[in-house]
Design an enzyme around this catalytic site. Structure first.
Site, short mmCIF file in Angstrom:
data_model
loop_
_atom_site.label_atom_id
_atom_site.label_comp_id
_atom_site.label_asym_id
_atom_site.label_seq_id
_atom_site.Cartn_x
_atom_site.Cartn_y
_atom_site.Cartn_z
N LEU A 71 0.82 -1.22 0.00
CA LEU A 71 0.00 0.00 0.00
C LEU A 71 0.85 1.27 0.00
O LEU A 71 1.89 1.33 0.64
CB LEU A 71 -0.92 -0.01 1.23
N HIS B 74 -3.43 4.23 -2.58
CA HIS B 74 -4.43 3.33 -1.99
C HIS B 74 -5.12 4.03 -0.81
O HIS B 74 -6.35 3.96 -0.66
CB HIS B 74 -3.77 2.06 -1.44
N GLN C 285 -5.23 -12.62 -12.71
CA GLN C 285 -5.03 -11.45 -13.57
C GLN C 285 -3.56 -11.28 -13.97
O GLN C 285 -3.20 -10.31 -14.62
CB GLN C 285 -5.56 -10.19 -12.91
N SER D 193 2.84 3.74 -7.53
CA SER D 193 2.52 2.36 -7.91
C SER D 193 3.33 1.41 -7.04
O SER D 193 4.49 1.72 -6.70
CB SER D 193 2.88 2.14 -9.38
P1 AMP Z 1 -3.68 -2.33 -6.92
O1 AMP Z 1 -3.25 -2.64 -5.52
O2 AMP Z 1 -2.58 -1.94 -7.83
O3 AMP Z 1 -4.61 -3.38 -7.48
O4 AMP Z 1 -4.58 -1.01 -6.80
C1 AMP Z 1 -5.69 -0.97 -5.98
C2 AMP Z 1 -6.48 0.28 -6.29
O5 AMP Z 1 -5.67 1.42 -6.03
C3 AMP Z 1 -6.93 0.36 -7.75
O6 AMP Z 1 -8.26 0.86 -7.80
C4 AMP Z 1 -5.93 1.33 -8.33
O7 AMP Z 1 -6.43 2.03 -9.46
C5 AMP Z 1 -5.70 2.27 -7.17
N1 AMP Z 1 -4.44 3.00 -7.29
C6 AMP Z 1 -3.23 2.47 -7.62
N2 AMP Z 1 -2.30 3.45 -7.70
C7 AMP Z 1 -2.94 4.61 -7.42
C8 AMP Z 1 -2.52 5.98 -7.35
N3 AMP Z 1 -1.27 6.35 -7.59
N4 AMP Z 1 -3.46 6.91 -7.02
C9 AMP Z 1 -4.75 6.55 -6.77
N5 AMP Z 1 -5.20 5.28 -6.82
C10 AMP Z 1 -4.31 4.32 -7.15
#
Ligand code: AMP
Length: 284
Positions: A33, A37, A61, A186
């Site tokens: 996180l 997130h 996925q 990310s």
């Molecule tokens: P993930 O853990 O990569 O599957 O992301 C979980 C959620 O967090 C998804 O809805 C992503 O689009 C969102 N997310 C990932 N990176 C960011 C960011 N930099 N800003 C806002 N939301 C994000």
């Protein structure tokens, strides 16, 4: 914060909270996180009085076994971050809980939304995303589902899933949270070398420049300039597209759609870095 690994325990808990009149906001994640997130969690907390986050690195996925294996899993740290953010519940299932032997994957027609951009580079990826999000929605049954603009194509596909099946949940988009130098946060950024990390800042530079240019130049010029700039910075571009923000179809002019979004993915140090920017939004 309550941590549940079993669906039955989670559901019994959430049922009792619903009886108390709680509205549930849900933020699904794959962990590792960061502030992106946590920003989604803040949105969930504004709109609801009970929040559930999930951490599940969804194997269906990942086309690339190496990417799945390398995906960071700092679970103790993640739990602390969620606790500090006053998250009410963490759902932390094993794959066997999410996908029991009798599991039937959700398959819907994605109207081609999954074919372009990320979908072209990661065959089967969005089928896995739809499968896991549908499953998590069935399990958690939230009032609001909060997902990031960061994964723009994923958001459009989940919107389509919810509309197609008429699911009783409101989808909310959280804006992209960026590092001070513009790089979209990310979980994969930690895999970048020092030099790669510096080059990665050029992705958001190209997008922000495109946003400025979209006020005066035509779509093709904006696109060409962005690609030329990224190439001059020696970025390995997987794609750079300017699309209809709803259908994800490629556009010839800004006038063709109410929402216009520039989406790109660049590969640095073997890491795929996704980013996008909304160039026009006449729907909000
Ligand atoms: P993930 O853990 O990569 O599957 O992301 C979980 C959620 O967090 C998804 O809805 C992503 O689009 C969102 N997310 C990932 N990176 C960011 C960011 N930099 N800003 C806002 N939301 C994000």
């Amino acid at each position: 914060m309550y941590i549940f690994k079993k669906i039955a325990h989670l559901q019994a808990h959430l049922n009792s909270k619903r009886k108390e009149g709680k509205q549930i906001g849900f933020v699904p994640t794959m962990g590792a996180l960061h502030l992106g997130h946590l920003s989604l969690l803040k949105i969930a907390q504004k709109q609801n009085n009970y929040t559930v986050a999930s951490i599940f690195v969804n194997p269906t996925q990942f086309g690339d076994a190496n990417d799945l294996e390398l995906y960071p899993r700092p679970i103790e740290n993640d739990i602390l971050k969620l606790q500090n953010q006053q998250c009410d519940v963490l759902f932390l299932p094993e794959a066997s809980e999410v996908y029991p032997d009798n599991h039937q994957p959700c398959r819907i027609d994605l109207n081609g939304l999954d074919q372009s951009m990320e979908g072209a580079f990661r065959p089967g990826h969005f089928e896995g995303v739809v499968e896991v999000v549908k499953r998590l929605l069935d399990i958690v049954q939230p009032d609001h589902l909060i997902m990031g603009q960061k994964d723009y194509q994923q958001f459009a596909i989940i919107k389509h899933l919810i509309n197609t099946l008429d699911l009783p949940v409101q989808l909310v988009m959280g804006p992209i949270v960026r590092e001070p130098d513009g790089l979209a946060m990310s979980s994969r950024n930690i895999r970048l070398s020092e030099q790669g990390r510096r080059r990665a800042t050029k992705i958001s530079k190209a997008l922000m420049n495109a946003q400025k240019e979209a006020k005066s130049l035509d779509l093709q010029q904006v696109k060409n300039n962005a690609i030329q700039f990224m190439k001059s910075e020696h970025l390995d571009i997987n794609y750079f597209e300017i699309v209809d923000g709803n259908t994800l179809e490629k556009l010839d002019s800004f006038a063709q759609a109410a929402i216009v979004t520039a989406c790109t993915t660049v590969q640095i140090d073997g890491v795929r870095l996704l980013d996008n920017i909304i160039l026009k939004n006449e729907e909000s």
